[in-house]
Design an enzyme around this catalytic site. Sequence first.
Site, short mmCIF file in Angstrom:
data_model
loop_
_atom_site.label_atom_id
_atom_site.label_comp_id
_atom_site.label_asym_id
_atom_site.label_seq_id
_atom_site.Cartn_x
_atom_site.Cartn_y
_atom_site.Cartn_z
N CYS A 106 -47.42 -58.46 -33.62
CA CYS A 106 -48.70 -58.42 -34.33
C CYS A 106 -48.86 -59.58 -35.31
CB CYS A 106 -48.84 -57.09 -35.07
SG CYS A 106 -47.60 -56.83 -36.34
N HIS A 146 -49.66 -52.29 -44.60
CA HIS A 146 -50.19 -51.00 -44.16
C HIS A 146 -49.23 -50.36 -43.16
CE1 HIS A 146 -53.88 -52.91 -45.72
NE2 HIS A 146 -54.27 -51.67 -45.98
#
Length: 173
Positions: A106, A146
């Site tokens: 990611c 997060h």
Amino acid sequence: MRGKNLILVFVVYLMIGGLTACNGIDTGKQVPMKEKKNVAMDYKVNKTETEWMAQLGENAFEVLRKKGTERPFTSEYETFWDSGVYICKGCGEELFSSATKFDAGCGWPSFYQSIDKSKVKEILDNSHGMGRVEVVCSNCGGHLGHVFNDGYNQPTGLRYCINGLSLGFIKKQ
Ligand SMILES: [Zn+2]
């Protein structure tokens, strides 16, 4: 009678205002009141924005203290697989182990769990219209990143997507 009370309230208000202004005068260690208000008091490590900026530098300050996000694929830790412990760059608290780090592809360092649940605080974050869960350091309140529940194939099913700028690394065997 009422008018007198109003004047009294006004005088007291001015006095408090005056005292507050005095506190704001730079006498070395004292900081302006405006700045003090921004310091979260529910964390062990509390510093003013000026102190954080001096310690962290602009980029890490933007992430840790302003909840910024580093550009993906820019962290030195994104494709870094040495054995050791990742610490909070703000306060040095041990947060993640390299043993739980995985390649999520990611663009940010990713872990499937923290070293200990007490080390990170998870807070619902509705900014940008997304119901995300923010992860902060429990010790200093610094923004780390997060956590998402798309850690497919990971033991916990979670992906702690962490800004490398908020981390430090201690090599351990
Ligand atoms: Zn911290």
